[in-house]
Design an enzyme around this catalytic site. Structure first.
Site, PDB file in Angstrom:
ATOM      1  N   ASP A 498       0.800  -1.156  -0.097  1.00  0.00           N
ATOM      2  CA  ASP A 498      -0.107  -0.018   0.084  1.00  0.00           C
ATOM      3  C   ASP A 498       1.041   1.235   0.066  1.00  0.00           C
ATOM      4  O   ASP A 498       2.234   1.192   0.064  1.00  0.00           O
ATOM      5  CB  ASP A 498      -1.001   0.208   1.243  1.00  0.00           C
ATOM      6  CG  ASP A 498      -1.927   0.880   1.208  1.00  0.00           C
ATOM      7  OD1 ASP A 498      -2.291   1.512   0.269  1.00  0.00           O
ATOM      8  OD2 ASP A 498      -2.860   1.008   2.179  1.00  0.00           O
ATOM      9  N   GLU A 501       2.707   4.975  -4.130  1.00  0.00           N
ATOM     10  CA  GLU A 501       2.702   6.156  -5.111  1.00  0.00           C
ATOM     11  C   GLU A 501       3.981   6.885  -5.419  1.00  0.00           C
ATOM     12  O   GLU A 501       4.169   7.093  -6.550  1.00  0.00           O
ATOM     13  CB  GLU A 501       1.383   7.058  -4.972  1.00  0.00           C
ATOM     14  CG  GLU A 501      -0.055   6.467  -4.816  1.00  0.00           C
ATOM     15  CD  GLU A 501      -0.326   5.466  -3.782  1.00  0.00           C
ATOM     16  OE1 GLU A 501      -1.031   4.675  -3.896  1.00  0.00           O
ATOM     17  OE2 GLU A 501       0.233   6.037  -2.791  1.00  0.00           O
ATOM     18  N   ASP A 574      -8.967   3.886  -2.120  1.00  0.00           N
ATOM     19  CA  ASP A 574      -9.796   4.394  -0.965  1.00  0.00           C
ATOM     20  C   ASP A 574     -11.323   4.786  -1.280  1.00  0.00           C
ATOM     21  O   ASP A 574     -11.455   6.092  -1.169  1.00  0.00           O
ATOM     22  CB  ASP A 574      -9.321   5.300  -0.085  1.00  0.00           C
ATOM     23  CG  ASP A 574      -7.946   4.881   0.775  1.00  0.00           C
ATOM     24  OD1 ASP A 574      -7.754   3.807   0.450  1.00  0.00           O
ATOM     25  OD2 ASP A 574      -7.052   5.696   1.144  1.00  0.00           O
TER      26      ASP A 574
END
Length: 683
Positions: A498, A501, A574
């Site tokens: 997770d 980015e 999300d």
């Protein structure tokens, strides 16, 4: 110090708040100088002819490659044009500075392409020059023609039936060459704002190479719809962003970002970026892929002649592939031949996954597992989020909550089930933490411009990020997953990547500053969109290498890029427990699938918020027919395991999950086919 602590507590407090996306935290095109400059160029193009022309006496055509120089007549800067005709009938167009003062970033191809593309046999190509004004090459057994016009420069692709696609039809090609900064003399106009430095929300981005963007327009003739360029929470057919009747005011943005509770029907950037677009009409399909890992913006306009797109990248070079075929699957096959096909998933990963942030402890895991048996609901994997660790130190366990993780995994394994743990890329800066200590000693972290290890903030607080462009760092990271290195792990443990980015809480747009430095001296701006993929790939390598026998890995990633499909699965981040987010999940996943990443899904029930029983039930019914099938929830949401809402919902959810399992052989067959033809199971 107090201000920094306050900022940290604010961001860490996001764990306990479900807030709507804050648009002001993310740039618009008008706040991005390179986007604004090139969009302005598009507005002026109708009254100004393109200054870029092919220098006719420089052309060569041999060994399936057309070469020539391009001249920008405004500033006399030359560029090298190469057009490659490839074995799979794709055409590759590369344009770079002819005599740059320093190299431009060209490393993405080494990670994205599965091999160096093979040139088509020259015997199958026919080339001819027309009066020093254009050069035509017939390829694909004469089915298609690429015509390179010299002045102004453009490339037309056509068949006997007529034009299909044109590069630079509208003259929007623009290549900002590297230059030395020269301060204006007294009385001269100041340098244009944003060329050498720009600011956003208190962050300054110095640009040591000055302006370096590239833009190009691609027209799809007589194609009413274009698809792809994920990830965006929008419909499958891309909406218009330019022209009189445009539907969005902003271009589609490709820049991997951590956007919690994102809005639907919006071209804002999200977690993944794939600069691949496909179009289809009766009897003809076309695709374009720009191999570039920098930030990118894409405008879409439509008229009665077709769809017109304008692509703008911050840095790198033009490395563009054109795919033509009679149907979409032939275009997807060409794209897959270059970037790879979906890795065949392990069978268990196609079943149902149960997750939340966070299952509290070992007893909680045991209880949830037992309830699935009690209610006769099949599932294959249970997940643990960041709270399972010792103070957000990945590869560790909270010994108070998870006293015997090996026993916990064995209890799952007895029933044929697996466990997934989260491992994020931010490494807590703690000299007693062995992962941080080893990476520091070996020099494996991304640097700041001064040469020190980059220090940013994420869940553990002060953190550093491994530089996955460094081959030795990738090998070291993979080694951390060995069973004797990762204490408490077994063969039944798989991984969730997770925040890759990468998410940096105290960075501009909640990500890493663009002037941070990677292996080879390259700035983060050049490879930002590829970072999460390189992290994901290194983790998957670790799962493969941890055993003496070759087992297929399962690693879920939030960030993605071309090539991600060769590694494992992704999800759409999300989302929120609303009907709008349920509705948008299918077009989002179809767009991602069209761009080659077939193993993808959306959190069932929505990550944020508390779904009403009918919404949750409907989401299970939809999620059962999406490639990756996982229920997930925010730490502040109410518990929502499938049996908690009572009848008739428990039975309806059970039926939806069972339907998934009834169809598992079919799912597996579709993924097997996808692993060599590129056609997604979700279609």
């Amino acid at each position: 110090m107090i201000r920094l602590l306050s900022r940290t507590l604010f961001f860490l407090g996001l764990a306990n708040l479900a807030l709507a996306v804050k648009r002001e935290d993310f740039k618009t095109c008008a706040q991005s100088s390179f986007c604004q400059r090139n969009r302005q160029l598009a507005k002026e193009a109708a009254s100004n002819s393109s200054p870029y022309s092919v220098i006719a006496n420089t052309l060569q055509f041999q060994d399936s490659v057309f070469k020539a120089d391009i001249l920008n007549q405004k500033n006399n800067v030359k560029f090298a044009l190469q057009v490659f005709f490839l074995e799979n009938n794709a055409v590759r167009i590369r344009i770079n500075e002819k005599a740059a003062i320093k190299p431009r970033y060209d490393e993405a191809k080494n990670h994205v392409l599965v091999k160096e593309p093979i040139l088509k046999s020259p015997k199958t190509l026919t080339g001819k020059e027309n009066q020093g004004q254009e050069f035509s090459i017939s390829y694909s057994d004469g089915l298609y023609t690429a015509k390179i016009q010299f002045s102004p420069f453009k490339i037309d692709f056509s068949s006997e039936a007529g034009p299909i696609l044109t590069v630079n039809e509208r003259g929007l090609f623009n290549f900002e060459h590297f230059r030395t900064k020269v301060e204006p003399k007294e009385g001269e106009a100041p340098l244009e704002e944003g060329l050498w430095e720009e600011s956003f929300k208190g962050f300054t981005d110095p640009k040591k190479n000055g302006p370096s963007s590239i833009s190009v327009d691609v027209s799809f003739h007589n194609f009413a719809h274009v698809y792809g360029i994920p990830e965006h929470a929008s419909q499958l057919s891309l909406k218009t962003t330019a022209g009189e009747a445009h539907q969005y005011d902003e271009p589609y943005r490709l820049y991997n970002l951590d956007v919690f509770e994102y809005e639907v029907d919006n071209p804002m950037a999200l977690y993944g970026s794939i600069p691949f677009m496909v179009a289809h009409r009766k009897g003809s399909s076309a695709g374009v892929f720009w191999l570039n890992s920098a930030e990118m913006w894409v405008d879409v306009a439509k008229d009665n002649k077709g769809s017109h797109t304008h692509w703008i990248a911050e840095s790198g070079l033009a490395d563009i592939f054109v795919f033509l075929g009679q149907e979409p699957k032939s275009v997807l096959k060409q794209y897959g031949d270059l970037t790879g096909f979906t890795a065949l998933p392990p069978a268990f990963s196609l079943g149902y996954h149960q997750c939340r942030w966070n299952y509290n402890d070992q007893e909680d895991v045991k209880g949830v597992d037992a309830k699935f048996d009690e209610f006769d609901i099949p599932y294959d994997v249970i997940w643990l989020d960041i709270e399972h660790t010792d103070g957000k130190r990945y590869f560790t366990w909270d010994q108070n909550k998870f006293t015997n993780p090996i026993e916990m995994q064995k209890n799952l394994t007895i029933k044929g089930r697996k466990l997934v743990n989260i491992v994020d890329p931010h490494i807590k800066r703690d000299d007693s933490y062995y992962v941080y200590k080893e990476a520091t000693q070996k020099g494996y972290f991304v640097k700041d411009p001064s040469g020190n290890d980059f220090d940013g903030w994420c869940w553990p607080g002060s953190s550093s990020w491994v530089d996955y462009t460094l081959p030795e760092a990738c090998k070291w990271w993979a080694s951390l997953f060995k069973l004797d290195k990762y204490a408490g792990s077994t063969e039944a443990l798989y991984v969730w990547n997770d925040m890759n980015e990468p998410s940096v809480f105290n960075g501009p747009e909640i990500t890493m500053q663009k002037d941070r430095v990677h292996h080879g001296g390259w700035e983060h701006r050049d490879l930002h969109n590829m970072y999460g993929f390189l992290f994901h790939r290194s983790t998957a390598d670790g799962l493969v290498q941890r055993l003496d026998i070759n087992r297929r890995p399962f690693v879920l990633s939030r960030a993605f890029f071309p090539g991600t499909q060769r590694v494992s699965a992704i999800w759409t981040g999300d989302n929120t427990a609303t009907w709008e987010h349920l509705k948008i999940s299918s077009p989002m996943l179809l767009s991602i699938s069209l761009a080659g990443v077939s193993f993808s899904g959306a959190d069932v029930g929505g990550f944020f918020g508390n779904p009403e029983p009918e919404l949750l039930t409907r989401w299970y019914q939809a999620g059962a027919f999406q490639p990756f099938f996982r229920g997930h929830a925010h730490i502040d949401s109410k518990r929502r395991e499938p049996w908690l809402f009572g009848e008739p919902y428990t039975s309806q959810i059970r039926t939806a999950i069972r339907n998934r399992y009834h169809l598992l052989p079919y799912w597996y067959t579709l993924f097997f086919q996808n692993s060599f033809d590129g056609v997604s199971p979700m279609r």
